[in-house]
Design an enzyme around this catalytic site. Structure first.
Site, PDB file in Angstrom:
ATOM      1  N   ASP A 206      39.326  46.581 -88.133  1.00 32.05           N
ATOM      2  CA  ASP A 206      39.325  46.196 -86.730  1.00 32.05           C
ATOM      3  C   ASP A 206      40.745  46.263 -86.182  1.00 32.05           C
ATOM      4  O   ASP A 206      41.700  46.488 -86.918  1.00 32.05           O
ATOM      5  CB  ASP A 206      38.674  44.831 -86.501  1.00 32.05           C
ATOM      6  CG  ASP A 206      39.534  43.659 -86.936  1.00 32.05           C
ATOM      7  OD1 ASP A 206      40.450  43.857 -87.758  1.00 32.05           O
ATOM      8  OD2 ASP A 206      39.298  42.545 -86.458  1.00 32.05           O
ATOM      9  N   ILE A 207      40.852  46.097 -84.881  1.00 31.72           N
ATOM     10  CA  ILE A 207      42.128  46.269 -84.199  1.00 31.72           C
ATOM     11  C   ILE A 207      42.745  44.899 -83.933  1.00 31.72           C
ATOM     12  O   ILE A 207      42.174  44.093 -83.177  1.00 31.72           O
ATOM     13  CB  ILE A 207      41.942  47.036 -82.872  1.00 31.72           C
ATOM     14  CG1 ILE A 207      41.263  48.379 -83.129  1.00 31.72           C
ATOM     15  CG2 ILE A 207      43.269  47.210 -82.163  1.00 31.72           C
ATOM     16  CD1 ILE A 207      40.795  49.096 -81.873  1.00 31.72           C
TER      17      ILE A 207
ATOM     18  N   ASP B 205      35.177  46.406 -81.772  1.00 33.33           N
ATOM     19  CA  ASP B 205      36.345  47.104 -82.306  1.00 33.33           C
ATOM     20  C   ASP B 205      36.335  47.162 -83.833  1.00 33.33           C
ATOM     21  O   ASP B 205      37.325  47.527 -84.442  1.00 33.33           O
ATOM     22  CB  ASP B 205      37.639  46.447 -81.811  1.00 33.33           C
ATOM     23  CG  ASP B 205      37.874  45.075 -82.400  1.00 33.33           C
ATOM     24  OD1 ASP B 205      36.938  44.260 -82.409  1.00 33.33           O
ATOM     25  OD2 ASP B 205      39.008  44.807 -82.840  1.00 33.33           O
TER      26      ASP B 205
END
Length: 139
Positions: free
Chosen positions: A40-41, A84
Site C-alpha cells: 500500500d501507499i 491503495d
C-alpha cells in the site's frame, strides 16, 4: 470452567458455525509453498483527501497498470486491489518453479517499489508537488 463450558455449549447449540469451529474443521487449505504480498501507499489517505477523485484514479490507474505488467513478467498472480492496497501471490494458482516463491516475490516487491517511485515522480507535475513524497510499503 463450568461457566465457560456452559457458554460454549450454549453457543454450539444455537450456532452451527461456532459448533464447527470447536470441532477443529479446517476452514482453509494450506499452501506452504506460497508467498503473499500486500503493498500500500504510505501517506495515501492524506494525499487523496486533498485531491479530486479523477486525480486519485489517475495515480492508482497508472500505478496498478505498471504493477500488473511486472506481475505478468515475474509470474506473480494479482489477487485484487482494495483502494491503495495491491494484493498478489506467488505459488498460487500454479506452483512456483524450483520452490523459489519467496525470491520471486522479493524481486517483484523491489520492482514495484522502483516503479512506484518513477510513477510518483512522473505524475508530480499534474497531481501536485507532494505526489513524489508518497512511498510504497509492503507486508
Amino acid at each position: 470452567f463450568l461457566m465457560k463450558h456452559k457458554n460454549e455449549k450454549s453457543l454450539n447449540n444455537n450456532n452451527p458455525i461456532s459448533s464447527s469451529l470447536t470441532h477443529s474443521i479446517p476452514i482453509a487449505d494450506l499452501f506452504p509453498e506460497t508467498t503473499v504480498l500486500f503493498a500500500d501507499i504510505a501517506g495515501f489517505t492524506a494525499w487523496s483527501s486533498a485531491r479530486e477523485p479523477t486525480q486519485v484514479f489517475t495515480l492508482l490507474g497508472n500505478l496498478y497498470l505498471e504493477f500488473d505488467a511486472l506481475a505478468k513478467k515475474r509470474g506473480v498472480f494479482k489477487v485484487e486491489t482494495i483502494g491503495d492496497c495491491y494484493v498478489a501471490v506467488v505459488g498460487l494458482p500454479e506452483p512456483c518453479e524450483n520452490g523459489n516463491h519467496a525470491v520471486v516475490m522479493s524481486k517483484f516487491a523491489r520492482d514495484c517499489r522502483d516503479k512506484a517511485d518513477t510513477v510518483f515522480r512522473n505524475l508530480e507535475v499534474s497531481l501536485g508537488p507532494d505526489t513524489s513524497d508518497l512511498q510504497l510499503r509492503f507486508g
